[in-house]
Design an enzyme around this catalytic site. Structure first.
Site, short mmCIF file in Angstrom:
data_model
loop_
_atom_site.label_atom_id
_atom_site.label_comp_id
_atom_site.label_asym_id
_atom_site.label_seq_id
_atom_site.Cartn_x
_atom_site.Cartn_y
_atom_site.Cartn_z
N GLU A 42 -0.51 0.72 3.79
CA GLU A 42 0.68 0.85 2.61
C GLU A 42 1.13 -0.62 2.83
OE1 GLU A 42 4.87 1.83 -0.16
OE2 GLU A 42 4.42 2.37 1.94
N LYS A 50 1.94 2.74 -7.48
CA LYS A 50 2.75 4.04 -6.57
C LYS A 50 3.81 4.18 -7.71
CE LYS A 50 5.55 4.43 -2.74
NZ LYS A 50 6.61 3.32 -1.75
N CYS A 64 3.06 6.19 0.01
CA CYS A 64 3.84 7.49 0.81
C CYS A 64 4.63 7.74 0.04
CB CYS A 64 4.59 5.71 0.59
SG CYS A 64 5.96 5.18 2.77
#
Length: 253
Positions: free
Chosen positions: A40, A106, A140
């Site tokens: 990331e 995200k 994540c």
């Protein structure tokens, strides 16, 4: 499919130096590799100051990924801080050897670090067809939300790129195995190592897991380039013998 997992330290908020660092690592990748997975925010670390270092979709990192994808004849995937129309996104980029760029923003922003105050939330999942495999990539904190990760498209690989810190690394290990088992898929997790500009330590633990929760690559504690081979026929056979996904609950997200 042969996959290279790049577990690396990152220089804080310095895209050009991080690209140079990764040049050295990517030059060691096997010519038979199909997919290269980066962490990331691999150009900056997990920064909440994207106005200093975010790029556009026409910026140098996109071009860098396209050059490496073409050179390696492998897809590259990782997330980058992107600025678009005055807004910032933690955007995963999947770049094919032909230079095509697919992206996913995200969905679950890490409010504990203020990510929700800085970056816009994504609205849609991304599922990619690549070399006969269906790949669903996440970023994540998405890992903590099993409904969003649920295998409703019969994807073959779930993939998580991360900056996951040391104090919560046990959760990373447990949740990656859970996502693999509940979704009957290969699961890949790539985390960074080192210490970031906020003094947070990252212990790596990049890993690869099969659909029964067995390690193809156990959690790795040191910086390195790790290669795993995924077997599509074995996955298909496992799903035929144990058709657990047929009994999943129907829903949409």
């Amino acid at each position: 499919m042969q996959v290279a997992l790049v577990q690396t330290a990152l220089e804080w908020e310095n895209p050009s130096n991080n690209r140079a660092l990764l040049d050295k690592k990517l030059s060691a990748i096997s010519p038979h590799t199909d997919l290269v997975v980066l962490p990331e925010m691999f150009t900056t670390g997990f920064t909440m100051h994207p106005h200093h270092c975010a790029e556009t979709m026409e910026g140098p990192t996109i071009k860098w990924m396209q050059r490496w994808a073409q050179h390696l004849q492998a897809a590259l995937v990782g997330s980058v801080a992107i600025e678009e129309n005055g807004l910032y996104y933690n955007r995963l980029l999947f770049v094919t050897p032909a230079g095509n760029v697919l992206n996913y923003d995200k969905k679950h922003r890490f409010a504990l670090a203020g990510e929700d105050q800085v970056y816009e939330a994504g609205k849609h999942r991304l599922c990619i067809d690549y070399k006969g495999w269906k790949i669903c990539p996440f970023i994540c904190y998405d890992l903590r939300f099993p409904v969003f990760s649920r295998n409703t498209e019969d994807y073959d690989i779930s993939l998580y790129v991360a900056n996951w810190p040391a104090p919560r690394i046990q959760a990373w290990d447990v949740l990656l195995r859970a996502r693999a088992v509940e979704n009957m898929c290969y699961t890949l997790g790539v985390n960074r190592v080192g210490i970031d500009g906020n003094g947070l330590e990252y212990p790596g633990h990049s890993q690869a897991i099969d659909c029964f929760g067995n390690y193809l690559l156990s959690p790795q504690p040191t910086e390195g380039l790790y290669t795993v081979v995924l077997d599509k026929e074995k996955l298909v056979d496992s799903r035929l013998r144990f058709p657990f996904l047929n009994d999943r609950d129907p829903f949409t997200v």
